[in-house]
Design an enzyme around this catalytic site. Structure first.
Site, PDB file in Angstrom:
ATOM      1  N   ASP A  44     -16.433  11.739  -8.989  1.00  0.00           N
ATOM      2  CA  ASP A  44     -16.193  10.374  -9.478  1.00  0.00           C
ATOM      3  C   ASP A  44     -14.779  10.259 -10.055  1.00  0.00           C
ATOM      4  O   ASP A  44     -14.358   9.178 -10.469  1.00  0.00           O
ATOM      5  CB  ASP A  44     -17.269   9.926 -10.474  1.00  0.00           C
ATOM      6  CG  ASP A  44     -17.334  10.797 -11.716  1.00  0.00           C
ATOM      7  OD1 ASP A  44     -16.595  11.796 -11.803  1.00  0.00           O
ATOM      8  OD2 ASP A  44     -18.134  10.465 -12.621  1.00  0.00           O
ATOM      9  N   SER A  45     -14.025  11.363 -10.032  1.00  0.00           N
ATOM     10  CA  SER A  45     -12.591  11.296 -10.318  1.00  0.00           C
ATOM     11  C   SER A  45     -11.897  10.329  -9.366  1.00  0.00           C
ATOM     12  O   SER A  45     -10.768   9.918  -9.609  1.00  0.00           O
ATOM     13  CB  SER A  45     -11.954  12.689 -10.203  1.00  0.00           C
ATOM     14  OG  SER A  45     -12.289  13.293  -8.976  1.00  0.00           O
ATOM     15  N   ASP A  83     -20.948  13.449  -6.869  1.00  0.00           N
ATOM     16  CA  ASP A  83     -21.225  13.110  -8.270  1.00  0.00           C
ATOM     17  C   ASP A  83     -22.185  11.941  -8.387  1.00  0.00           C
ATOM     18  O   ASP A  83     -22.027  10.931  -7.694  1.00  0.00           O
ATOM     19  CB  ASP A  83     -19.923  12.681  -8.960  1.00  0.00           C
ATOM     20  CG  ASP A  83     -19.249  13.825  -9.684  1.00  0.00           C
ATOM     21  OD1 ASP A  83     -19.939  14.790 -10.054  1.00  0.00           O
ATOM     22  OD2 ASP A  83     -18.022  13.748  -9.879  1.00  0.00           O
ATOM     23  N   LYS A 112     -24.121  16.411  -8.333  1.00  0.00           N
ATOM     24  CA  LYS A 112     -23.643  16.942  -9.618  1.00  0.00           C
ATOM     25  C   LYS A 112     -23.873  15.882 -10.665  1.00  0.00           C
ATOM     26  O   LYS A 112     -23.613  14.700 -10.424  1.00  0.00           O
ATOM     27  CB  LYS A 112     -22.159  17.300  -9.526  1.00  0.00           C
ATOM     28  CG  LYS A 112     -21.544  17.711 -10.855  1.00  0.00           C
ATOM     29  CD  LYS A 112     -20.210  18.430 -10.679  1.00  0.00           C
ATOM     30  CE  LYS A 112     -19.023  17.578 -10.451  1.00  0.00           C
ATOM     31  NZ  LYS A 112     -18.716  16.607 -11.528  1.00  0.00           N
ATOM     32  N   GLU A 114     -23.511  15.065 -15.042  1.00  0.00           N
ATOM     33  CA  GLU A 114     -22.881  15.496 -16.293  1.00  0.00           C
ATOM     34  C   GLU A 114     -23.892  15.456 -17.435  1.00  0.00           C
ATOM     35  O   GLU A 114     -24.710  14.540 -17.523  1.00  0.00           O
ATOM     36  CB  GLU A 114     -21.695  14.579 -16.616  1.00  0.00           C
ATOM     37  CG  GLU A 114     -20.581  14.677 -15.593  1.00  0.00           C
ATOM     38  CD  GLU A 114     -19.359  13.842 -15.961  1.00  0.00           C
ATOM     39  OE1 GLU A 114     -19.273  13.360 -17.113  1.00  0.00           O
ATOM     40  OE2 GLU A 114     -18.491  13.685 -15.090  1.00  0.00           O
ATOM     41  N   GLU A 181     -16.049  22.510 -17.380  1.00  0.00           N
ATOM     42  CA  GLU A 181     -14.708  21.909 -17.394  1.00  0.00           C
ATOM     43  C   GLU A 181     -14.096  22.041 -18.787  1.00  0.00           C
ATOM     44  O   GLU A 181     -14.744  21.715 -19.798  1.00  0.00           O
ATOM     45  CB  GLU A 181     -14.809  20.423 -17.005  1.00  0.00           C
ATOM     46  CG  GLU A 181     -13.460  19.718 -17.050  1.00  0.00           C
ATOM     47  CD  GLU A 181     -13.438  18.358 -16.349  1.00  0.00           C
ATOM     48  OE1 GLU A 181     -14.450  17.989 -15.718  1.00  0.00           O
ATOM     49  OE2 GLU A 181     -12.398  17.685 -16.431  1.00  0.00           O
TER      50      GLU A 181
HETATM   51  O1  KIV Z   1     -15.060  14.123 -10.562  1.00  0.00           O
HETATM   52  C1  KIV Z   1     -14.510  15.222 -10.389  1.00  0.00           C
HETATM   53  O2  KIV Z   1     -13.583  15.368  -9.585  1.00  0.00           O
HETATM   54  C2  KIV Z   1     -14.973  16.354 -11.175  1.00  0.00           C
HETATM   55  C3  KIV Z   1     -14.090  17.545 -11.229  1.00  0.00           C
HETATM   56  C4  KIV Z   1     -12.891  17.258 -12.047  1.00  0.00           C
HETATM   57  C5  KIV Z   1     -14.822  18.735 -11.675  1.00  0.00           C
HETATM   58  O3  KIV Z   1     -16.009  16.291 -11.747  1.00  0.00           O
END
Ligand code: KIV
Length: 258
Positions: A44-45, A83, A112, A114, A181
């Site tokens: 989600d970056s 994510d 993934k 959080e 992280e």
């Molecule tokens: O969203 C993302 O790219 C991430 C990485 C920075 C681990 O969660």
């Protein structure tokens, strides 16, 4: 086949490091697969490096589905991790299942999410229902408001202990991978030694089972915005700007098209 999580567990047992890079579209995913990356993280970056936001909070599930489908279309070999974006999984395990199923249908192999021990119930629910999960702990960017910024985590002994305990709890709940992280290297080392499942690190020192960085940071596409722990392998912004300037000049001066 890096897609098979058993391969990741075997790599950990044999001390072979796995490689992870974010990817958000067909082109970046194609290049990353050609480079032999083991896992592509549709992070989600993308809210920051693709959409230009200051954080990841506005990323929607629909956007994650779309970008996951582009990465899946481009590749066959790497594990595709997607994510769960902010607001798509926290309310209940059922909400998390519905969102995760959409990401798997879009082409993800693993989702993934959080959060620390509070996510154990959700991870257990998902893993009993055919959804492999990577648990993201330490600096969890979706909690940026709570943390008061993108700050390193686990700096005191007490805070480090909580992260250590989170990792053990989430493995017991069924997580297949733990991503850490921006935590101290010593802590990441201890967690990696203690867990049977593989760990991925970002800003967590050299001793995790795998490392991940953001595509744009590796290629220097936003050199002034990359976190301090990122390593830049290309001066992408400068190379691309030079090429584009030449393109514009060629048009203006009649050198293209000929
Ligand atoms: O969203 C993302 O790219 C991430 C990485 C920075 C681990 O969660």
């Amino acid at each position: 086949m890096s897609k098979n999580l058993a391969v990741w567990e075997k790599a950990k047992r044999e001390g072979r490091r796995m490689t992870v890079l974010t990817a958000y579209d067909f082109c970046s995913a194609t290049l990353a697969e050609q480079a032999g990356l083991d896992c592509l993280l549709v992070g989600d970056s993308l809210g920051m490096v693709i959409a230009g936001d200051a954080d990841t909070l506005r990323v929607s599930l629909e956007q994650m589905e779309y970008h996951t489908s582009l990465v899946a279309k481009a590749t066959t070999k790497p594990l595709i991790m997607a994510d769960l974006p902010f607001g798509s999984f926290e309310e209940s395990p059922e909400q998390a299942f519905a969102s995760s199923a959409r990401l798997l249908k879009a082409g993800a192999d693993i989702v993934k999410l959080e959060g620390g021990a509070i996510m154990a119930e959700t991870i257990a629910f998902l893993s009993k229902r055919a959804i492999p999960v990577c648990a993201h702990i330490g600096l969890t960017p979706q909690h940026v408001r709570q943390f008061g910024g993108f700050k390193r985590q686990g700096k005191t002994q007490e805070a480090a202990q909580i992260i250590f305990d989170d990792a053990i709890t989430l493995q017991a709940a069924g997580a297949r991978i733990v991503l850490m992280e921006a935590v101290p290297s010593d802590l990441a080392t201890q967690i990696t030694k203690r867990l049977e499942i593989p760990t991925i690190g970002i800003g967590a020192g050299p001793n995790t089972d795998a490392q991940v960085l953001v595509f744009h940071d590796v290629l220097g596409l936003y050199p002034n915005k990359a976190p301090g722990f990122a390593k830049q392998y290309l001066n992408g912004a400068s190379l691309i700007t030079t090429a584009l300037t030449q393109y514009a000049t060629d048009i203006r001066e009649g050198h293209f098209p000929t």
